[in-house]
Design an enzyme around this catalytic site. Sequence first.
Site, PDB file in Angstrom:
ATOM      1  N   GLY A  57       0.834  -1.194   0.000  1.00 33.39           N
ATOM      2  CA  GLY A  57       0.000   0.000   0.000  1.00 33.39           C
ATOM      3  C   GLY A  57       0.861   1.233   0.000  1.00 33.39           C
ATOM      4  N   CYS A  84       5.246  -6.197   1.627  1.00 29.86           N
ATOM      5  CA  CYS A  84       5.649  -4.787   1.679  1.00 29.86           C
ATOM      6  C   CYS A  84       4.938  -4.046   2.821  1.00 29.86           C
ATOM      7  CB  CYS A  84       5.414  -4.143   0.313  1.00 29.86           C
ATOM      8  SG  CYS A  84       6.302  -2.593   0.133  1.00 29.86           S
ATOM      9  N   TYR A  85       4.000  -3.145   2.522  1.00 28.28           N
ATOM     10  CA  TYR A  85       3.283  -2.461   3.613  1.00 28.28           C
ATOM     11  C   TYR A  85       2.626  -3.498   4.537  1.00 28.28           C
ATOM     12  CZ  TYR A  85      -0.033   0.477   6.126  1.00 28.28           C
ATOM     13  OH  TYR A  85      -0.739   1.104   7.116  1.00 28.28           O
TER      14      TYR A  85
END
Length: 515
Positions: A57, A84-85
């Site tokens: 995100g 990731c996020y």
Amino acid sequence: MEKNHDTVIVLDFGAQYSQLIARRVRELGVYSQIVPFNTSAEEIKKMAPKGIIFSGGPASVSQALSPRPDKEIFNLNIPILGICYGLQVMSLLLGGHVTCPEKKEYGIANINIIKASKLLKDVSNLSQVWMSHGDSVDKIPEGFSTTANTPNCPYTVIEDEKRNFYGVQFHPEVVHSVEGQKMLSNFVLDICKAKADWNMGNFINEAVESIRKEVGDGQVLCGLSGGVDSSVAAVLIHKAIGDKLVCVFVNNGMLRKNEAQNVLDLFGKHFNMRLQYADAEDMFLTALKGKTDPEDKRKTIGKLFVDTFYNEARKCGEITHLAQGTLYPDIVESKSPFGGPTSTIKSHHNVGGLPEDLKWKLLEPLKELFKDEVRELGRELGLPEELVDRHPFPGPGLGVRCIGEVTKERLDTLRDVDAIFIEEIRNAGLYHEIWQALADLLPVKSVGVQGDERTYREVCTLRAVTSQDAMTADWYRLPYDVMQKCASRICNEVKGVNRVLYDITSKPPATIEWE
Ligand code: XMP
């Protein structure tokens, strides 16, 4: 919908890649569905997924309003993979720490595998991955260990095998992560133990059941354009509810050669659907008289299309639902950064701007799918290959390819040019290498000589582009012999044209359509 297969859900934190993750999971034969990041643990429990993937995100976990999942998700005893996020938010909520280092990491990296790992099973050391992050985890939560790192990222892959929580700082779903699909397979098939038994056949069965339930005793109206998405949606809905579906096909006079007849034959005769044909050619052409400004033309066409559509709807009896072939990428374009997908804006846009106070419910059975998945579905439903594999065609049709004023005569000329161009591309076996091929008629005349006689006729341009998603495009290097054949046939066979140009502009700076 009664589900008889395993599901892995993707919790969407606003990533541009959420849909790609879901699609990669489906490629493994496991159904995957995207849900907004704030879906409660209670709701997720009801969905009984075999696994949960936290998407990436654009936010930073350091922002107070950054999206967070319901913390109870961690107590559901369901495997989780954070990407990731997703990795960062999981780390933070489980007691780790995330920092915003000066050195951001974008692009290709090679992971150094430092420990045996279920997620990295059969993945080679120094495997190439795609990084795209500002923040980094600088303290992992208790219970986790690090299984891979890169020179710029000490916690590239972390795992808590006991709780079945996994996190990767890179994006395994993109093609630049060479063994990313292997990692997703390790998570989905080995760690989540999801059964790989999902395919388009199941999709059809479930969609049919769900459409029947949704429509009940109602009646569905579907605007059929002859394009892939609305055609597949119509055939799917027809399979579910038969004559409770009414299709409306508007002939606005700006269709390709033989298009109206082909649509009537295929859907009316072959599929035996209730099909209402609105011959609105005169009305559209009268309204366009004298108009040359592209936006003016587009707006005029859009408004008339909606008016015609509504007029036709009145003849169909009580309608409860409006069907549209909205795809997932259409929804993504209109979603708010953290609000999860919302479908209204773009879906309305699909039929040229339906009013906000639409009194029908929307039925969008393809809204979880990508274009190529829709094509596969179309084949499974028995739609002919020429239709399933068609190039995109704009809603305003040849109206925005007839540069300058749109008249019946110019449209007929353009229809002939377009038909020859597409036929020659098909004959050369190039149709499927090209994202879109189009012909435009310019508001310019040029001098020529044919049969010893001077001619003064219109100029057309041919354009073929390659693209992934129509956001950017490159001009297609059409072989000279194909260009030559097109030019010679067009000048010989199309009465009003004596000059053919080939458009060699990419997008940007040009767009694919001229108007
Ligand atoms: P441009 O010309 O903006 O087009 O590069 C990008 C893609 O969108 C298609 N297009 C449309 N599709 N209604 C549609 O359904 C429209 O009004 C419309 N205008 C452009 C275009 O053909 C290309 O594939």
